[in-house]
Design a protein around this motif. Structure first.
Motif, PDB file in Angstrom:
ATOM      1  N   PRO A 256       0.877  -1.216  -0.037  1.00  0.00           N
ATOM      2  CA  PRO A 256       0.128   0.051  -0.054  1.00  0.00           C
ATOM      3  C   PRO A 256       0.911   1.399  -0.097  1.00  0.00           C
ATOM      4  CG  PRO A 256      -0.165  -1.056   2.021  1.00  0.00           C
ATOM      5  CD  PRO A 256       0.474  -2.153   1.153  1.00  0.00           C
ATOM      6  N   ASP A 257       2.277   1.286   0.574  1.00  0.00           N
ATOM      7  CA  ASP A 257       2.891   2.497   0.438  1.00  0.00           C
ATOM      8  C   ASP A 257       3.553   2.874  -0.920  1.00  0.00           C
ATOM      9  OD1 ASP A 257       2.712   2.776   3.337  1.00  0.00           O
ATOM     10  OD2 ASP A 257       4.475   1.498   3.688  1.00  0.00           O
ATOM     11  N   TRP A 258       3.310   1.734  -1.716  1.00  0.00           N
ATOM     12  CA  TRP A 258       3.726   1.864  -3.128  1.00  0.00           C
ATOM     13  C   TRP A 258       2.507   2.628  -3.881  1.00  0.00           C
ATOM     14  CZ3 TRP A 258       1.675   0.644  -7.963  1.00  0.00           C
ATOM     15  CH2 TRP A 258       2.715   0.786  -9.107  1.00  0.00           C
ATOM     16  N   LEU A 259       1.306   2.120  -3.505  1.00  0.00           N
ATOM     17  CA  LEU A 259       0.360   2.517  -4.060  1.00  0.00           C
ATOM     18  C   LEU A 259      -0.036   4.356  -3.634  1.00  0.00           C
ATOM     19  CD1 LEU A 259      -2.245  -0.376  -3.689  1.00  0.00           C
ATOM     20  CD2 LEU A 259      -1.017   0.457  -5.999  1.00  0.00           C
ATOM     21  N   HIS A 260       0.298   4.417  -2.422  1.00  0.00           N
ATOM     22  CA  HIS A 260      -0.031   5.731  -1.829  1.00  0.00           C
ATOM     23  C   HIS A 260       1.172   6.192  -1.034  1.00  0.00           C
ATOM     24  CE1 HIS A 260      -4.275   5.414  -3.012  1.00  0.00           C
ATOM     25  NE2 HIS A 260      -4.401   4.272  -2.449  1.00  0.00           N
ATOM     26  N   PRO A 261       2.410   6.714  -1.531  1.00  0.00           N
ATOM     27  CA  PRO A 261       3.353   6.845  -1.142  1.00  0.00           C
ATOM     28  C   PRO A 261       3.067   8.355  -0.102  1.00  0.00           C
ATOM     29  CG  PRO A 261       3.465   7.630  -3.284  1.00  0.00           C
ATOM     30  CD  PRO A 261       2.316   6.742  -3.293  1.00  0.00           C
ATOM     31  N   LEU A 262       3.712   8.745   0.893  1.00  0.00           N
ATOM     32  CA  LEU A 262       3.803   9.707   1.418  1.00  0.00           C
ATOM     33  C   LEU A 262       4.148  10.899   0.607  1.00  0.00           C
ATOM     34  CD1 LEU A 262       5.485   8.699   4.799  1.00  0.00           C
ATOM     35  CD2 LEU A 262       3.054   9.516   4.447  1.00  0.00           C
ATOM     36  N   VAL A 263       3.387  11.945   0.670  1.00  0.00           N
ATOM     37  CA  VAL A 263       3.658  13.103  -0.107  1.00  0.00           C
ATOM     38  C   VAL A 263       5.089  13.725   0.322  1.00  0.00           C
ATOM     39  CG1 VAL A 263       2.807  15.476  -0.456  1.00  0.00           C
ATOM     40  CG2 VAL A 263       1.178  13.608  -0.020  1.00  0.00           C
TER      41      VAL A 263
ATOM     42  N   LYS B 125       2.171   9.862   8.206  1.00  0.00           N
ATOM     43  CA  LYS B 125       1.261  10.185   7.621  1.00  0.00           C
ATOM     44  C   LYS B 125       0.113  11.207   8.368  1.00  0.00           C
ATOM     45  CE  LYS B 125      -2.838   8.084   5.175  1.00  0.00           C
ATOM     46  NZ  LYS B 125      -3.752   9.153   5.268  1.00  0.00           N
ATOM     47  N   LEU B 126       0.418  11.357   9.801  1.00  0.00           N
ATOM     48  CA  LEU B 126      -0.175  12.346  10.504  1.00  0.00           C
ATOM     49  C   LEU B 126       0.614  12.769  11.521  1.00  0.00           C
ATOM     50  CD1 LEU B 126      -2.404  14.401  11.520  1.00  0.00           C
ATOM     51  CD2 LEU B 126      -3.753  12.479  12.549  1.00  0.00           C
TER      52      LEU B 126
ATOM     53  N   LEU C  76     -10.254  13.003   7.552  1.00  0.00           N
ATOM     54  CA  LEU C  76      -9.609  13.372   6.294  1.00  0.00           C
ATOM     55  C   LEU C  76      -8.188  12.269   6.418  1.00  0.00           C
ATOM     56  CD1 LEU C  76      -8.812  15.519   4.499  1.00  0.00           C
ATOM     57  CD2 LEU C  76      -7.635  16.696   6.375  1.00  0.00           C
ATOM     58  N   ALA C  77      -7.756  12.212   7.511  1.00  0.00           N
ATOM     59  CA  ALA C  77      -6.325  11.188   7.615  1.00  0.00           C
ATOM     60  C   ALA C  77      -6.734   9.773   6.894  1.00  0.00           C
ATOM     61  CB  ALA C  77      -5.779  11.175   9.203  1.00  0.00           C
ATOM     62  N   ALA C  78      -7.943   9.447   6.826  1.00  0.00           N
ATOM     63  CA  ALA C  78      -8.084   7.896   6.458  1.00  0.00           C
ATOM     64  C   ALA C  78      -8.117   7.940   4.928  1.00  0.00           C
ATOM     65  CB  ALA C  78      -9.721   7.739   6.985  1.00  0.00           C
ATOM     66  N   ASP C  79      -8.027   9.132   4.146  1.00  0.00           N
ATOM     67  CA  ASP C  79      -8.056   9.120   2.702  1.00  0.00           C
ATOM     68  C   ASP C  79      -6.558   8.511   2.553  1.00  0.00           C
ATOM     69  OD1 ASP C  79      -6.954   9.810   0.305  1.00  0.00           O
ATOM     70  OD2 ASP C  79      -9.036  11.102   0.285  1.00  0.00           O
TER      71      ASP C  79
ATOM     72  N   PHE D 260     -13.790  27.446  10.272  1.00  0.00           N
ATOM     73  CA  PHE D 260     -12.554  26.572  10.188  1.00  0.00           C
ATOM     74  C   PHE D 260     -13.112  25.262   9.902  1.00  0.00           C
ATOM     75  CE2 PHE D 260      -8.276  25.884  11.059  1.00  0.00           C
ATOM     76  CZ  PHE D 260      -7.754  27.242  11.479  1.00  0.00           C
ATOM     77  N   LEU D 261     -14.228  24.755  10.479  1.00  0.00           N
ATOM     78  CA  LEU D 261     -14.640  23.468  10.164  1.00  0.00           C
ATOM     79  C   LEU D 261     -15.106  23.396   8.587  1.00  0.00           C
ATOM     80  CD1 LEU D 261     -16.541  22.315  13.412  1.00  0.00           C
ATOM     81  CD2 LEU D 261     -14.261  21.556  12.533  1.00  0.00           C
ATOM     82  N   ALA D 262     -15.824  24.367   8.513  1.00  0.00           N
ATOM     83  CA  ALA D 262     -16.270  24.632   6.770  1.00  0.00           C
ATOM     84  C   ALA D 262     -15.035  24.471   5.780  1.00  0.00           C
ATOM     85  CB  ALA D 262     -16.957  25.758   6.628  1.00  0.00           C
ATOM     86  N   MET D 263     -14.047  25.130   6.092  1.00  0.00           N
ATOM     87  CA  MET D 263     -12.741  24.955   5.249  1.00  0.00           C
ATOM     88  C   MET D 263     -12.287  23.677   5.165  1.00  0.00           C
ATOM     89  SD  MET D 263     -10.562  26.358   3.292  1.00  0.00           S
ATOM     90  CE  MET D 263     -10.210  28.031   3.393  1.00  0.00           C
ATOM     91  N   LEU D 264     -11.991  22.989   6.407  1.00  0.00           N
ATOM     92  CA  LEU D 264     -11.489  21.719   6.213  1.00  0.00           C
ATOM     93  C   LEU D 264     -12.739  20.665   5.670  1.00  0.00           C
ATOM     94  CD1 LEU D 264     -10.132  21.417   9.961  1.00  0.00           C
ATOM     95  CD2 LEU D 264      -8.880  21.921   7.895  1.00  0.00           C
ATOM     96  N   ARG D 265     -13.840  20.864   5.601  1.00  0.00           N
ATOM     97  CA  ARG D 265     -14.712  19.997   4.863  1.00  0.00           C
ATOM     98  C   ARG D 265     -15.122  20.684   3.620  1.00  0.00           C
ATOM     99  NH1 ARG D 265     -18.670  20.163  10.278  1.00  0.00           N
ATOM    100  NH2 ARG D 265     -17.522  18.647  11.684  1.00  0.00           N
ATOM    101  N   SER D 266     -14.497  21.556   3.174  1.00  0.00           N
ATOM    102  CA  SER D 266     -14.524  21.839   1.741  1.00  0.00           C
ATOM    103  C   SER D 266     -13.605  21.011   0.809  1.00  0.00           C
ATOM    104  CB  SER D 266     -14.085  23.199   1.771  1.00  0.00           C
ATOM    105  OG  SER D 266     -12.742  23.326   1.796  1.00  0.00           O
ATOM    106  N   ARG D 267     -14.039  21.187  -0.661  1.00  0.00           N
ATOM    107  CA  ARG D 267     -13.129  20.365  -1.498  1.00  0.00           C
ATOM    108  C   ARG D 267     -11.823  20.546  -1.605  1.00  0.00           C
ATOM    109  NH1 ARG D 267     -15.233  22.389  -7.324  1.00  0.00           N
ATOM    110  NH2 ARG D 267     -13.496  21.210  -7.993  1.00  0.00           N
ATOM    111  N   ARG D 268     -11.392  21.639  -0.848  1.00  0.00           N
ATOM    112  CA  ARG D 268      -9.784  22.106  -0.884  1.00  0.00           C
ATOM    113  C   ARG D 268      -9.189  21.097  -0.102  1.00  0.00           C
ATOM    114  NH1 ARG D 268     -11.788  27.054  -0.793  1.00  0.00           N
ATOM    115  NH2 ARG D 268     -11.241  28.478  -2.457  1.00  0.00           N
ATOM    116  N   PHE D 269      -9.927  20.530   1.025  1.00  0.00           N
ATOM    117  CA  PHE D 269      -9.345  19.456   1.882  1.00  0.00           C
ATOM    118  C   PHE D 269      -9.780  18.227   1.596  1.00  0.00           C
ATOM    119  CE2 PHE D 269      -7.950  23.133   3.856  1.00  0.00           C
ATOM    120  CZ  PHE D 269      -6.891  22.850   4.599  1.00  0.00           C
ATOM    121  N   GLN D 270      -9.803  17.737   0.121  1.00  0.00           N
ATOM    122  CA  GLN D 270     -10.398  16.343   0.056  1.00  0.00           C
ATOM    123  C   GLN D 270      -9.324  15.929  -1.153  1.00  0.00           C
ATOM    124  OE1 GLN D 270     -14.364  16.667  -1.882  1.00  0.00           O
ATOM    125  NE2 GLN D 270     -15.133  17.634   0.292  1.00  0.00           N
ATOM    126  N   GLY D 271      -9.147  14.703  -1.116  1.00  0.00           N
ATOM    127  CA  GLY D 271      -8.310  13.897  -2.156  1.00  0.00           C
ATOM    128  C   GLY D 271      -6.842  13.918  -1.664  1.00  0.00           C
TER     129      GLY D 271
END
Length: 247
Positions: free
Chosen positions: A5-12, A48-49, A183-186, A144-155
């Motif tokens: 899985p680390d190969w599929l999703h490497p740390l940024v 990761k976190l 968010l960290a679960a992605d 703050f919560l609205a920003m973290l739940r926005s599309r900017r913090f997805q993916g």
């Protein structure tokens, strides 16, 4: 054989270290701070976190700001490549750092810091993307919560936050923990957070690093100075108040 899985999703960002051509002055701020000096001389592996905790002036904000800027985010907050800026007050640390990135990892990132959110929200209002609420019409916690739940913090991407708990009530901090944990679960998401909050530091799976005058130290939640101090204060507040109250 299943793929790692680390190969599929490497740390940024796998590691932060001093750039080969950097010439930091260790007798001056911020290089004279022990945690900053440790990063410049030994490097810092990111999980990761990763959550940085410590007293004011320990170097938490300086480090997360520099890492965000080295990644390509504005020092006052915003996305990779954005040009939001009002007053240049950043340290030179970002110029001394180089980031070892995961092969094929996302180049997207977003930096959110409590002390400059008003200016960031004004910038977003003047440069609308068509999906944002009016952040100025919300309370600090709601925005703050609205920003973290926005599309900017997805993916996939690197998401850096400096004291996101500032101004939040206990219940709002709990809500923030839930949002950050989701968010960290992605698989492609990586987060770096600086905080004073024992509540935020309790996010399951987080790597906790305590900064102090001697450097950076890996800690478990119950070993954090902030957790110990809050627990002792709530148990017997008079022990602490007698040092600051004049009676």
């Amino acid at each position: 054989m299943p793929r790692d899985p680390d190969w599929l999703h490497p740390l940024v960002v796998r590691r932060v270290r001093c750039a080969a051509d950097a010439e930091p002055d260790f007798e001056r701020w911020p290089a004279r701070l022990a945690p900053v000096r440790q990063v410049l001389t030994e490097g810092l592996d990111l999980a990761k976190l990763t959550i940085l905790v410590g007293e004011n002036g320990s170097g938490k904000s300086t480090l997360v700001e520099a890492i965000a800027m080295a990644f390509g985010m504005p020092g006052e907050g915003g996305s990779t490549g954005a040009r939001h800026a009002t007053y240049p007050s950043e340290s030179p640390l970002h110029d001394w750092l180089t980031l070892e990135r995961g092969a094929g990892a996302s180049k997207w990132g977003y930096f959110l810091r409590a002390e400059t959110t008003h200016g960031l929200f004004t910038y977003l209002k003047n440069n609308p993307g068509g999906w944002d609420p009016d952040f100025h019409a919300l309370s600090h916690g709601e925005s703050f919560l609205a920003m973290l739940r926005s599309r900017r913090f997805q993916g996939e991407g690197l998401f850096v936050m400096d004291e996101p708990e500032a101004g939040l009530s206990f219940s709002a901090q709990l809500a923030l923990v839930g949002t950050l944990h989701a968010l960290a679960a992605d698989p492609g998401t990586q987060m770096l957070i600086a905080t004073h909050s024992p509540v935020l530091a309790s996010i399951p799976g987080a790597t906790l690093l305590q900064l102090d005058h001697t450097g950076i130290h890996r800690r478990e939640w119950g070993e954090l100075e902030s957790v110990i101090n809050y627990t002792n204060f709530l148990t017997e507040p008079r022990r602490y108040l007698r040092h600051v109250l004049q009676e």
